[in-house]
Design an enzyme around this catalytic site. Structure first.
Site, PDB file in Angstrom:
ATOM      1  N   CYS A   1       0.855  -1.193   0.000  1.00 39.94           N
ATOM      2  CA  CYS A   1       0.000   0.000   0.000  1.00 39.94           C
ATOM      3  C   CYS A   1       0.890   1.243   0.000  1.00 39.94           C
ATOM      4  O   CYS A   1       1.744   1.401   0.886  1.00 39.94           O
ATOM      5  CB  CYS A   1      -0.909   0.003   1.231  1.00 39.94           C
ATOM      6  SG  CYS A   1      -1.794   1.557   1.422  1.00 39.94           S
TER       7      CYS A   1
ATOM      8  N   GLU B   1      -7.462  13.094  29.610  1.00 48.26           N
ATOM      9  CA  GLU B   1      -7.587  12.034  28.600  1.00 48.26           C
ATOM     10  C   GLU B   1      -8.175  10.794  29.278  1.00 48.26           C
ATOM     11  O   GLU B   1      -7.896  10.511  30.429  1.00 48.26           O
ATOM     12  CB  GLU B   1      -6.176  11.761  28.034  1.00 48.26           C
ATOM     13  CG  GLU B   1      -5.954  10.444  27.356  1.00 48.26           C
ATOM     14  CD  GLU B   1      -6.741  10.259  26.053  1.00 48.26           C
ATOM     15  OE1 GLU B   1      -6.781  11.181  25.220  1.00 48.26           O
ATOM     16  OE2 GLU B   1      -7.329   9.173  25.887  1.00 48.26           O
TER      17      GLU B   1
ATOM     18  N   CYS C   1     -11.413  16.371  13.518  1.00 48.07           N
ATOM     19  CA  CYS C   1     -11.228  15.524  12.328  1.00 48.07           C
ATOM     20  C   CYS C   1     -12.578  15.304  11.657  1.00 48.07           C
ATOM     21  O   CYS C   1     -12.713  14.439  10.803  1.00 48.07           O
ATOM     22  CB  CYS C   1     -10.573  14.202  12.706  1.00 48.07           C
ATOM     23  SG  CYS C   1     -11.457  13.327  13.979  1.00 48.07           S
TER      24      CYS C   1
END
Ligand code: SAH
Length: 466
Positions: free
Chosen positions: A154, A329, A401
């Protein structure tokens, strides 16, 4: 109304984020796989839904200037790249338009800048998770299926990853180890998860298994040791019947359970369970932009929510004298990494907390000047937006994102009295349909106070000069 199986001549207007050409037939939107902006095509309607059609190219009558030769032999069967058939220039124009469209849909008037890119569109990734199926095929899932499409090499991944896959493939075939069958839940090897530090070259290989041990692992490790940069091999145990790739338990078979890499001049330790941006060079551009936005005003107390291994917060804090950084987090391994990362970079005034960032019952935001937000695709909660606003946070640097949830969340902040600056998209994932964005939100009353202070200054100056 267009009819199924009939052929229509049409011109492609644009391409959507899945890589489908978009046109209209008798006024109805039609998605055409492989259609490129500007193509004139004969399109056969293969599906009629209530509000849209699906078409298939029958004849290419006039070829778009944005078309480009496909450089990947499995592009058509593999679901990874949506934009391998068009010029990179056009891909960047499209990505800007996707971001613009989301803000427009949310009724937000904002300037979207051109997409920032490193210009590198091949071998930019530092992480891959290859599924292994019951036939011991190793590759990527074909578009919208769980059929594994093999690819000898890839071109989004580092070269070493293909060599590693070959070694593992030979190993499982030689020792009769079976790949995982999603239907029956049988078979051992589910995924191969590889990460490489872009600057250090350090590699970690993690085999996700439906069991507790991998037969003949010592022999496999000896083979893998021939790979330059190999720092560790581990197992991840996932015995659940689920689409989630990773289970909770890791077993280190060889070397370190982490890799280290250099990002924005700082050293980071990253465990397999921790998030790390997949495109190192683009992440540096993004984090530098984030730092620039954080530094646009008072930043004595910075809170980095969804902080991962502390990458953004530590990069920013290393550029500011006398600031206090708090990172939050939810993944414990990432917090462990973050605490070590702070030491590796001699940053003292930082604290990392393992907690849910959307938990509004704590005091974490007290005295915070700037919040850095970098949540997963689903974005933040309205309650968190309200908490940030109530805590009188002056500025928010929001990295996302997912432009649709970003626009939704920005809308909340606007309603809560924040003003938004320009949106800057970053091409973190060239050739795929994804785009990363950053935006600065500032409290309106702070804006106004700055203006007021300026006016006083202006008055003083004028009165002095009189
Ligand atoms: N800012 C980091 C990580 C961003 S990815 C970096 O740039 O490297 C988003 C992070 O949010 C992941 O690390 C994920 O584990 C974390 N996360 C997801 N849900 C969360 C929650 N509810 N509370 C805190 N962190 C969360």
């Amino acid at each position: 109304m267009p009819e199924k199986n009939k052929i229509y001549r049409t011109k492609i207007d644009t391409i959507n984020h899945l890589g489908y050409g978009v046109c209209r037939i008798d006024g109805i939107v039609c998605f055409v796989k492989g259609g490129v902006t500007g193509d004139v095509l004969d399109v056969k309607v293969i599906k009629c839904n209530k509000n849209y059609l699906i078409g298939k190219i029958e004849n290419l009558i006039e070829k778009s200037c944005h078309r480009e030769e496909q450089s990947c032999p499995v592009y058509k069967s593999c679901g990874g790249c949506s934009f391998r058939h068009i010029s990179y220039k056009h891909e960047l124009e499209l990505k800007k338009s996707f971001v613009e469209a989301e803000f427009k849909k949310a009724n937000i008037d904002v300037k979207v800048n051109d997409v920032v890119s490193t210009g590198v569109t091949e071998r930019y990734r530092n992480k891959a998770q290859y599924p292994v199926n019951f036939d011991n095929k190793i590759g990527f899932y074909a578009e919208r299926t769980h059929n594994v499409c093999e690819n000898a090499d890839c071109i989004l991944q580092p070269k070493e990853f293909s060599t590693i896959i070959n070694i593992i493939k030979n190993h499982i075939n030689n020792y009769g180890i079976k790949g995982y069958d999603e239907q029956s839940g049988k078979g051992l090897l589910r995924h191969i998860y590889i990460r490489q530090g872009k600057i250090t070259g350090e590699i970690n290989v993690c085999l996700v298994i439906n069991g507790q041990a991998l037969p003949h692992s010592d022999e496999l490790i000896e083979e893998l040791k021939t790979i330059k940069g190999l720092k560790g091999v581990c197992l991840n145990v996932n015995t659940k019947n689920t689409n989630v790739i990773l289970g909770e338990k890791y077993i280190t078979l060889y070397g370190n359970e982490y890799i280290e890499d250099i990002l924005c001049g700082l050293k980071f330790r990253i465990s397999p369970a921790s998030f790390y941006q997949v495109n190192h060079d683009c992440a540096e551009l993004l984090y530098n932009k984030a730092a620039e936005l954080v530094k646009m005003g008072e930043c004595k107390n910075i809170t980095d929510l969804y902080c991962g291994t502390g990458t953004i917060g530590l990069c920013v804090a290393s550029q500011i004298e006398n600031c206090k950084l708090t990172g939050v987090e939810i993944v414990p391994e990432a917090i462990e990494n973050a605490k070590i990362n702070m030491q590796l970079n001699n940053i003292e005034n930082a604290e990392f907390i393992c907690a849910d960032s959307s938990d509004t019952s704590n005091n974490i935001l007290k005295n915070t000047d700037v919040v850095i937000l970098d949540p997963p695709r689903k974005g933040i909660t309205k309650e968190l937006a309200e908490k940030i606003s109530e805590s009188k946070v002056n500025r928010i640097v929001y990295i996302s994102c997912s432009p649709d949830t970003l626009a939704r969340d920005v809308k909340w902040f606007i309603e809560l009295g924040y003003t938004c600056g320009d949106v800057t998209p970053f091409d973190m994932f060239p050739r795929t349909g994804h785009v990363e964005t950053v935006i600065l939100l500032s409290r309106k009353d702070v804006h106004e106070r700055i203006k007021f202070d300026l006016n006083i200054e202006e008055l003083n100056r004028t009165s002095q000069s009189k």
